[in-house]
Design a protein around this motif. Structure first.
Motif, short mmCIF file in Angstrom:
data_model
loop_
_atom_site.label_atom_id
_atom_site.label_comp_id
_atom_site.label_asym_id
_atom_site.label_seq_id
_atom_site.Cartn_x
_atom_site.Cartn_y
_atom_site.Cartn_z
N ALA A 171 1.64 21.30 -16.71
CA ALA A 171 0.28 21.37 -16.17
C ALA A 171 -0.17 20.08 -15.49
N ASP A 172 0.09 18.95 -16.06
CA ASP A 172 -0.40 17.69 -15.50
C ASP A 172 0.71 16.69 -15.18
N ALA A 173 1.93 17.15 -15.03
CA ALA A 173 3.05 16.23 -14.82
C ALA A 173 2.89 15.42 -13.53
N ALA A 174 2.51 16.08 -12.44
CA ALA A 174 2.33 15.36 -11.17
C ALA A 174 1.15 14.39 -11.29
N ASP A 175 0.07 14.84 -11.91
CA ASP A 175 -1.10 13.98 -12.09
C ASP A 175 -0.74 12.74 -12.91
N ASP A 176 -0.01 12.96 -14.00
CA ASP A 176 0.39 11.85 -14.86
C ASP A 176 1.25 10.85 -14.10
N TRP A 177 2.19 11.35 -13.28
CA TRP A 177 3.07 10.46 -12.53
C TRP A 177 2.26 9.62 -11.55
N ILE A 178 1.36 10.26 -10.83
CA ILE A 178 0.53 9.52 -9.87
C ILE A 178 -0.32 8.48 -10.58
N ALA A 179 -0.98 8.88 -11.66
CA ALA A 179 -1.86 7.96 -12.40
C ALA A 179 -1.09 6.76 -12.95
N GLU A 180 0.18 6.95 -13.30
CA GLU A 180 0.99 5.86 -13.82
C GLU A 180 1.48 4.90 -12.73
N HIS A 181 1.52 5.37 -11.49
CA HIS A 181 2.09 4.56 -10.41
C HIS A 181 1.07 4.00 -9.42
N ILE A 182 -0.12 4.56 -9.37
CA ILE A 182 -1.12 4.09 -8.39
C ILE A 182 -1.75 2.79 -8.89
N GLY A 183 -2.17 1.98 -7.93
CA GLY A 183 -2.82 0.73 -8.28
C GLY A 183 -3.72 0.26 -7.16
N PRO A 184 -4.25 -0.94 -7.28
CA PRO A 184 -5.13 -1.47 -6.24
C PRO A 184 -4.45 -1.46 -4.88
N GLY A 185 -5.20 -1.04 -3.87
CA GLY A 185 -4.67 -0.99 -2.51
C GLY A 185 -3.98 0.32 -2.17
N MET A 242 0.84 -1.18 0.00
CA MET A 242 0.00 0.00 0.00
C MET A 242 0.89 1.24 0.00
N THR A 243 0.51 2.21 -0.83
CA THR A 243 1.22 3.49 -0.90
C THR A 243 0.19 4.60 -0.85
N LEU A 244 0.53 5.67 -0.15
CA LEU A 244 -0.28 6.87 -0.11
C LEU A 244 0.37 7.90 -1.01
N PHE A 245 -0.33 8.29 -2.06
CA PHE A 245 0.16 9.31 -2.98
C PHE A 245 -0.50 10.64 -2.62
N ILE A 246 0.29 11.70 -2.58
CA ILE A 246 -0.26 13.02 -2.30
C ILE A 246 0.05 13.94 -3.47
N ASP A 247 -1.01 14.48 -4.06
CA ASP A 247 -0.89 15.51 -5.08
C ASP A 247 -0.51 16.77 -4.29
N ALA A 248 0.80 16.99 -4.13
CA ALA A 248 1.31 17.81 -3.03
C ALA A 248 1.40 19.30 -3.27
N ASP A 249 1.34 19.77 -4.50
CA ASP A 249 1.57 21.20 -4.73
C ASP A 249 0.69 22.11 -3.89
N ALA A 250 -0.60 21.85 -3.81
CA ALA A 250 -1.49 22.74 -3.07
C ALA A 250 -2.24 22.02 -1.95
N CYS A 251 -1.73 20.90 -1.50
CA CYS A 251 -2.41 20.10 -0.49
C CYS A 251 -2.19 20.68 0.91
N PRO A 252 -3.28 21.06 1.61
CA PRO A 252 -3.12 21.65 2.94
C PRO A 252 -3.01 20.63 4.07
N VAL A 253 -3.05 19.34 3.76
CA VAL A 253 -3.06 18.32 4.82
C VAL A 253 -1.90 17.32 4.67
#
Length: 150
Positions: A52-66, A1-12
């Motif tokens: 514009a979507d580099a972080a989104d693309d990276w997360i989408a390519e690496h996330i999976g079940p769990g 299990m991995t927690l991915f954070i779209d971190a640029d503007a995440c306040p938490v």
């Protein structure tokens, strides 16, 4: 299990890392720079090229079940769900297969209205203590659901 954070503007970010540490889960904070590496053995800062979507693309390519993604970006949440992952926003609202379609449609409608000049503004309401608490509860619930195989 991995927690991915779209971190640029995440306040938490800090709260999410603490929850992940408690669950002994690795964290990937994904951004295009400007953040310092967190002081946690469980967290890694992933710097992607600017775009514009580099972080989104990276997360989408690496996330999976769990896996879980924290993002306020509805199209990214949709991509995470389609990859088998879970997604939650910084206010603790989980994105799921039942709600993502209407959220995407509403996002597109609001974008169209703003670009047509029929609606001004944008952005959400200010982020407050109750939102932080709702986020922590929502993230904990997701971790528990994944541990139970849901």
């Amino acid at each position: 299990m991995t927690l991915f954070i779209d971190a640029d503007a995440c306040p938490v970010k800090d709260e999410a890392i603490k929850v992940a540490e408690r669950h002994r889960t690795s964290v990937k904070l994904v951004c295009d720079g400007g953040l310092r590496r967190p002081q946690s053995q469980w967290a890694e800062l992933v710097i992607v090229p600017e775009g514009a979507d580099a972080a989104d693309d990276w997360i989408a390519e690496h996330i999976g079940p769990g896996d879980i993604c924290i993002t306020g970006d509805i199209p990214l949440a949709d991509r995470c769900l389609k990859a088998g992952g879970k997604a939650i926003d910084h206010r603790g609202t989980e994105f799921d297969a039942h709600s993502i379609g209407s959220k995407l449609a509403m996002r597109d409608l609001m974008t169209d209205l703003r670009s047509a000049g029929t609606m001004e503004g944008g952005g959400g309401k200010p982020f407050g203590p109750r939102d932080r608490s709702n986020f922590l509860n929502g993230l904990e619930r997701l971790f528990q659901d994944l541990k139970r195989g849901r």
